[in-house]
Motif scaffolding. Structure first.
Motif, PDB file in Angstrom:
ATOM      1  N   ARG B   9       0.836  -1.221   0.000  1.00 59.41           N
ATOM      2  CA  ARG B   9       0.000   0.000   0.000  1.00 59.41           C
ATOM      3  C   ARG B   9       0.862   1.259   0.000  1.00 59.41           C
ATOM      4  O   ARG B   9       0.588   2.213  -0.709  1.00 59.41           O
ATOM      5  CB  ARG B   9      -0.908   0.023   1.248  1.00 59.41           C
ATOM      6  N   LYS B  13       3.265   0.873  -6.736  1.00 60.10           N
ATOM      7  CA  LYS B  13       2.685   1.828  -7.693  1.00 60.10           C
ATOM      8  C   LYS B  13       1.851   1.054  -8.693  1.00 60.10           C
ATOM      9  O   LYS B  13       2.346   0.124  -9.348  1.00 60.10           O
ATOM     10  CB  LYS B  13       3.787   2.597  -8.425  1.00 60.10           C
ATOM     11  N   ASP B 183      -8.909   1.383 -11.046  1.00 66.86           N
ATOM     12  CA  ASP B 183      -8.941   2.761 -10.554  1.00 66.86           C
ATOM     13  C   ASP B 183      -7.686   3.137  -9.765  1.00 66.86           C
ATOM     14  O   ASP B 183      -7.749   3.961  -8.840  1.00 66.86           O
ATOM     15  CB  ASP B 183     -10.188   3.007  -9.674  1.00 66.86           C
ATOM     16  N   GLY B 184      -6.570   2.502 -10.112  1.00 66.46           N
ATOM     17  CA  GLY B 184      -5.311   2.861  -9.465  1.00 66.46           C
ATOM     18  C   GLY B 184      -5.202   2.430  -8.018  1.00 66.46           C
ATOM     19  O   GLY B 184      -4.290   2.865  -7.307  1.00 66.46           O
ATOM     20  N   LYS B 185      -6.117   1.562  -7.579  1.00 66.18           N
ATOM     21  CA  LYS B 185      -6.105   1.141  -6.167  1.00 66.18           C
ATOM     22  C   LYS B 185      -5.823  -0.358  -6.043  1.00 66.18           C
ATOM     23  O   LYS B 185      -6.340  -1.171  -6.800  1.00 66.18           O
ATOM     24  CB  LYS B 185      -7.470   1.424  -5.520  1.00 66.18           C
ATOM     25  N   LYS B 187      -6.620  -3.642  -4.321  1.00 63.02           N
ATOM     26  CA  LYS B 187      -7.656  -4.249  -3.482  1.00 63.02           C
ATOM     27  C   LYS B 187      -7.202  -5.668  -3.144  1.00 63.02           C
ATOM     28  O   LYS B 187      -7.081  -6.523  -4.026  1.00 63.02           O
ATOM     29  CB  LYS B 187      -8.975  -4.267  -4.244  1.00 63.02           C
TER      30      LYS B 187
END
Lengths: 191, 191
Positions: B9, B13, B183-185, B187
């Motif tokens: 986290r 990247k 979305d660039g996250k 999970k």
């Protein structure tokens, strides 16, 4: 480093008067306990140098570097030989000529991981003619980092790479220096 | 493994919906302390399997493998991607197809370092579509070794490599499974 010399005697294979194969302990199979001893030895020899980062070259430099990094509590950066999908940052680059392959190849370090504030210890498995070492040195100079010195597991003392680096005024600590591989025998330089 | 997820986290990247870059902790710069924790975790998960050897693939698999090998007190063998001057023994070989590079490349392990008496833990940094894992599996089968399982640092759970291996009846222990990079996250799958 007596333990290392002993393991080279036991597990090394002399392929010719210039080629020593240590695939059983470092370059293909890795002995983690031996690598830890090697890392501790590098750490001891550079413990007062204020090292902030270890720089090496994939793949065989990674194991001794990681163990030295663990002991010195600093990150290890391994220069890459191929551009990867994810290596897209600005890069330091250097050309490394291989006398055995008779070709040059480029090596890279991302500018994200080497800075002018860094005090760098370079570690590599072998030094022979010094081409890889000069490539790493070039990138450290591009970054403007301070170079504390080179830690080399095995120096081929009958080739000039180690001395080329020493002549630049750089500290080179080699854990085993080999003076000759003639007649299929490993002859170490006395400490 | 919570520490690993936290570091992904903080330092990972997300480059696209399928590409996660962890060059700051494992794939270009290596955090030795984190690697030691990862090695200890693999050791814990396979400590009763009677492991005699760890097999990985250069270069990014070497660091977690070395730390697991240190903890389990077994040698690490890294499959090579290029034939080297000193890799002249009889070899196990496998083809690995790269979807990103859209080409196959051969990987090798010397027959000197993998035997039918060996109980093997395979460790790698990532599993995505599983092509590298299948290549390593092929060589372990060529050797007739017993396979204890796979230890994977980061599994891309939205690609099928991990499940392809599990469907062969093989234990796969992934320290962090990522269900999505949309979305660039990042999970993560819940433990």
């Amino acid at each position: 480093m007596e333990l290392l010399k002993q393991r080279i005697r036991e597990d090394g294979k002399v392929l010719s008067a210039s080629v020593l194969k240590v695939d059983a302990i470092m370059n293909h199979q890795i002995d983690p306990i031996l690598m830890k001893e090697i890392g501790n030895e590098f750490s001891e020899r550079f413990k007062d140098a204020g090292i902030t980062k270890i720089v090496t070259l994939e793949s065989s430099g990674i194991a001794p570097s990681l163990m030295a990094g663990l002991q010195l509590d600093v990150p290890v950066v391994f220069a890459r030989k191929r551009k990867s999908l994810t290596l897209v940052d600005d890069l330091y680059r250097a050309d490394v000529y291989s006398f055995t392959k008779k070709e040059s190849s480029e090596i890279f370090i991302s500018k994200s991981f080497l800075h002018k504030e860094d005090v760098v210890l370079v570690i590599d498995d072998f030094i022979a003619n010094g081409q890889a070492a000069l490539g790493l040195l070039s990138m450290i100079r591009q970054a403007g980092s301070t170079l504390a010195g080179f830690g080399i597991v095995i120096e081929k003392g009958f080739q000039d790479g180690g001395d080329v680096i020493r002549e630049e005024g750089i500290k080179v600590e080699s854990l085993a220096i080999i003076d000759s591989l003639e007649d299929g025998k490993v002859k170490f330089r006395e400490d």
